[in-house]
Design an enzyme around this catalytic site. Structure first.
Site, mmCIF file in Angstrom:
data_model
loop_
_atom_site.group_PDB
_atom_site.id
_atom_site.type_symbol
_atom_site.label_atom_id
_atom_site.label_comp_id
_atom_site.label_asym_id
_atom_site.label_seq_id
_atom_site.Cartn_x
_atom_site.Cartn_y
_atom_site.Cartn_z
ATOM 1 N N LYS A 7 42.179 43.331 44.203
ATOM 2 C CA LYS A 7 42.862 42.170 43.621
ATOM 3 C C LYS A 7 44.089 42.574 42.828
ATOM 4 O O LYS A 7 45.078 41.850 42.813
ATOM 5 C CB LYS A 7 41.899 41.368 42.714
ATOM 6 C CG LYS A 7 40.903 40.526 43.488
ATOM 7 C CD LYS A 7 40.338 39.414 42.612
ATOM 8 C CE LYS A 7 39.277 38.624 43.357
ATOM 9 N NZ LYS A 7 38.669 37.581 42.508
ATOM 10 N N LYS A 24 38.606 30.994 51.604
ATOM 11 C CA LYS A 24 39.123 29.679 51.263
ATOM 12 C C LYS A 24 40.635 29.670 51.120
ATOM 13 O O LYS A 24 41.244 28.624 51.076
ATOM 14 C CB LYS A 24 38.436 29.135 50.003
ATOM 15 C CG LYS A 24 38.297 30.103 48.855
ATOM 16 C CD LYS A 24 37.237 29.580 47.861
ATOM 17 C CE LYS A 24 36.853 30.650 46.843
ATOM 18 N NZ LYS A 24 35.648 30.311 46.097
ATOM 19 N N LYS A 84 36.391 38.224 56.617
ATOM 20 C CA LYS A 84 35.490 37.176 56.147
ATOM 21 C C LYS A 84 36.220 35.830 56.037
ATOM 22 O O LYS A 84 37.393 35.797 55.657
ATOM 23 C CB LYS A 84 34.976 37.622 54.767
ATOM 24 C CG LYS A 84 33.836 36.818 54.204
ATOM 25 C CD LYS A 84 33.278 37.502 52.955
ATOM 26 C CE LYS A 84 32.979 36.489 51.868
ATOM 27 N NZ LYS A 84 32.404 37.092 50.655
#
Ligand code: TRP
Length: 333
Positions: free
Chosen positions: A117, A202, A199
């Site tokens: 991140k 969203k 994966k």
């Protein structure tokens, strides 16, 4: 004693950092629903974790409430489970601070999610992003959770949580239950429709199905799903990741086995298979979407659910927090 008599306790949470997807449903919430009778469960909307990367305030508020409506619409019973919003229970932040003083800089530096991140948000690497796993440890330890259902990507955080708990217990005598990551056997790992190697996320609108997507959008996304240049509907993760992902989705949606699904589509091309998966998902999600929409129109009810959830959570959290405060030498309030 009390520990032996009680049902095992479960804690898990999802960040309201994006709208819930079919991946969150099939990989997490569906399992939570299955666990609600056998375990004592707390399911949280972790808005404090969400702000470790910049959020639009209006969106964050809307998504947190929608997430609660969706938890309910998916079948989580607010009587059986404690459903609550993390920021409504200040004990998370209080314990988080304390646990941060029992966590090494080096340990946090080794977290792979932090490395990923911080590489992605180079211009905004906050202290919150760095200490994120400490807050997650507080979430879990406050409730003396035995099991923590998480995806494989969160396993390292649960292991750090155990290390922190063990360290604290070693210094001050038994205080925290040591939690275990609980990766349910049935938990389907749903991949992106556009890029079946990663994966379903969203933050990738075309590769993901949102729980609130309209049927026509669901159908469009499935028809465009990336497959391969062959024609047979066969499960082969290595060589046919797209088709394998669609088969997993189809089987999870319909309850059929892989063999049944492969037999059903034997001799038929992807042009038949892809819309069939779309339709199965539309039918699976229809009642969820309708119920969530109905609940969202009833703000007073949703408010009553999160208020009561926060109250029950605070009661449990306080027991642990006051024990911790006493042990480390704070004066009782
Ligand atoms: N970090 C988790 C995720 O991104 C969310 C989370 C926060 C969580 N606190 C938790 C999960 C406690 C399990 C238990 O998926």
């Amino acid at each position: 004693m009390e520990n032996q008599a009680r049902k095992k306790r479960i804690f898990s949470g999802i960040q309201p950092s994006g709208d819930l997807t079919l991946g969150s449903y099939m990989g997490a919430i569906k399992n939570w629903v299955a666990l609600q009778d056998e375990y004592e469960c707390l399911y949280c909307i972790v808005d404090m974790h969400a702000i470790t990367v910049r959020q639009n305030p209006a969106d964050l508020r809307r998504r947190a409430l929608e997430q609660l409506a969706q938890y309910l619409a998916c079948g989580l019973d607010p009587q059986k489970n404690v459903l609550f919003i993390q920021s409504h229970v200040p004990q998370h932040a209080e314990l988080g601070w304390i646990l941060g003083c029992y966590t090494q800089f080096g340990e946090l530096s080794r977290m792979t999610q932090f490395k990923d991140k911080s590489a992605k948000h180079k211009d905004n690497i906050t202290a919150g992003l760095f200490t994120y796993p400490v807050l997650m440890a507080a979430d879990i330890l406050l409730y003396q959770a035995d099991l923590v259902p998480v995806g494989a990507d969160q396993k390292q955080h649960v292991e750090l949580c155990r290390d922190i708990a063990q360290r604290f217990n070693g210094l001050y005598s038994d205080t925290f239950t040591l939690p275990e990551p609980f990766i349910p056997k049935m938990g389907a790992r749903i991949m992106s429709l556009g890029n079946p190697e990663s994966k379903m996320s969203k933050s990738d609108p075309d590769g993901c199905i949102y729980l609130m997507d309209k049927p026509e959008d669901v159908m469009r996304k499935f028809k465009r799903a990336v497959t391969d240049s062959e024609t047979s509907v066969k499960f082969d993760k290595e060589n046919k990741p797209g088709i394998s992902n669609l088969l997993t989705i189809y089987c999870t949606a319909t309850g059929k086995t892989l063999e049944e699904a492969e037999a059903e589509f034997a001799g038929q091309g992807y042009g038949v298979f892809k819309p069939a998966v779309g339709e199965a998902v539309v039918e699976l999600m229809r009642p969820v979407r309708e119920e969530a929409t109905r609940l969202l129109a009833d703000k007073a009810y949703l408010e009553s659910v999160y208020r009561e959830g926060a109250q029950r959570a605070q009661y449990l959290a306080n027991k642990t927090l006051s024990k911790v405060q006493r042990k480390i030498g704070f004066i009782a309030r």
